[in-house]
Design a protein around this motif. Structure first.
Motif, PDB file in Angstrom:
ATOM      1  N   VAL A 204      32.535  43.979  35.286  1.00 52.57           N
ATOM      2  CA  VAL A 204      32.825  43.264  34.041  1.00 52.57           C
ATOM      3  C   VAL A 204      34.166  42.532  34.109  1.00 52.57           C
ATOM      4  O   VAL A 204      34.305  41.430  33.555  1.00 52.57           O
ATOM      5  N   ASP A 205      35.150  43.101  34.794  1.00 48.49           N
ATOM      6  CA  ASP A 205      36.448  42.428  34.894  1.00 48.49           C
ATOM      7  C   ASP A 205      36.348  41.116  35.669  1.00 48.49           C
ATOM      8  O   ASP A 205      37.037  40.136  35.341  1.00 48.49           O
ATOM      9  N   ASP A 206      35.498  41.078  36.701  1.00 49.47           N
ATOM     10  CA  ASP A 206      35.291  39.840  37.448  1.00 49.47           C
ATOM     11  C   ASP A 206      34.585  38.798  36.594  1.00 49.47           C
ATOM     12  O   ASP A 206      34.891  37.602  36.664  1.00 49.47           O
ATOM     13  N   VAL A 207      33.640  39.246  35.767  1.00 48.85           N
ATOM     14  CA  VAL A 207      32.943  38.315  34.870  1.00 48.85           C
ATOM     15  C   VAL A 207      33.920  37.716  33.867  1.00 48.85           C
ATOM     16  O   VAL A 207      33.908  36.501  33.617  1.00 48.85           O
ATOM     17  N   VAL A 208      34.797  38.539  33.304  1.00 48.71           N
ATOM     18  CA  VAL A 208      35.783  38.049  32.340  1.00 48.71           C
ATOM     19  C   VAL A 208      36.733  37.053  32.998  1.00 48.71           C
ATOM     20  O   VAL A 208      37.062  36.006  32.419  1.00 48.71           O
TER      21      VAL A 208
END
Length: 311
Positions: A204-208
């Motif tokens: 999720v951090d990479d998506v953000v």
């Protein structure tokens, strides 16, 4: 910048809001209740995106970037209303703002489900791959993407579309990863067939991080990007086994035996073994992030087998 986030209470949206605040942006969020959103540093706008009477003009007032992270993942009956009808209503409002000489950039969180799935076939999917969605979620998200492309040409607002694969991280609503970890922990996991399957997850951090680039990097305007951090199923399973201190599974069972026995196995495994799960455990589809790297100098940072353990 003044930024509007739709779906700000969701798994991805809530993390996006925190990052936007940390970066110094002025963030407005749409929420159905005053106390629901956790970050106190946001401007709260009370309303329901699905409400046809929502004051979209006031909601957009002063906002230069709109992040649409709103998504319905459980109730098929609500997906068209939220993903297509409500999004179209917002796009009409954006078009009016642009016609009044306001600049608005729309960032759409979509899904690689737009490209459909092909079981048992080695496949590389890029942003140029023809869309062929299956399932209500994937179909409605893809329709919304197409509407954005059409309306942006008519109204001249800018856009970026991000299509992630399976997004994971602490607090994720999807239980499939937890079920997989449980199977490995109970030493019930086995490989299906003898090819090397691929798993398509992204943290999720990479998506953000990619969403932020889509929102504020001019190079992202007018572009569709896929984001995934693919690895082999073996790497994933061995990473899970290491994290919970059990021996790495090695048993392999021919695919045709599993396909023929899956209806019986599903009774004893409480639905953990289904034809769809067999498809996932034998998939050889990849979603390379070549375009993200070329256009925006970005690659996912969090190696899935290491971070999956934190679930």
């Amino acid at each position: 910048m003044k930024v509007l986030v739709l779906g700000a209470n969701g798994f991805i949206g809530a993390r996006l809001v925190d990052r936007l605040i940390d970066s110094g942006h002025d963030v407005r969020v749409l929420t159905r209740s005053q106390g629901k959103h956790k970050n106190i540093n946001t401007e709260i706008f009370i309303g329901d995106l699905r409400d046809p009477l929502l004051d979209t003009s006031r909601l957009l007032e002063g906002c230069e970037v709109v992040f649409n992270c709103a998504g319905e993942i459980r109730n098929d009956a609500l997906m068209h209303e939220l993903h297509v009808v409500a999004t179209n209503r917002m796009l009409e409002a954006v078009s009016k703002k642009v016609a009044e000489n306001n600049s608005v950039h729309w960032v759409q969180l979509s899904s690689v489900g737009a490209y459909g799935s092909v079981p048992d076939v080695e496949r590389i999917v890029t942003e140029e791959t023809k869309v062929s969605p299956r399932g209500e979620y994937e179909v409605t998200k893809t329709v919304a993407d197409q509407n954005i492309l059409t309306k942006s040409k008519e109204s001249a607002f800018t856009f970026s579309i991000l299509r992630p694969s399976n997004v994971f991280g602490p607090g994720m609503p999807n239980n499939s990863v937890r079920q997989l970890i449980a199977i490995v922990r109970r030493r019930l996991f086995f490989y299906v067939g003898f090819n090397e399957p691929i798993v398509t997850y992204v943290h999720v951090d990479d998506v953000v991080s990619a969403l932020l680039l889509c929102g504020f990097d001019k190079r992202a305007e007018g572009e569709i990007f896929n984001i995934s951090n693919d690895c082999s199923l073996r790497e994933l399973i061995e990473g899970i086994a290491r994290s919970i201190s059990v021996p790495a599974p090695f048993l392999r069972i021919p695919k045709f035996l599993i396909r023929s026995a899956v209806s019986i196995l599903s009774i004893f495994t409480k639905g953990m073994i289904t034809q769809e799960r067999v498809n996932a455990l034998t998939s050889r589809t990849r979603y390379p992030t070549t375009k993200l790297k070329k256009k925006l100098d970005f690659e996912p940072k969090k190696y899935v087998p290491d971070y999956i353990a934190k679930i």
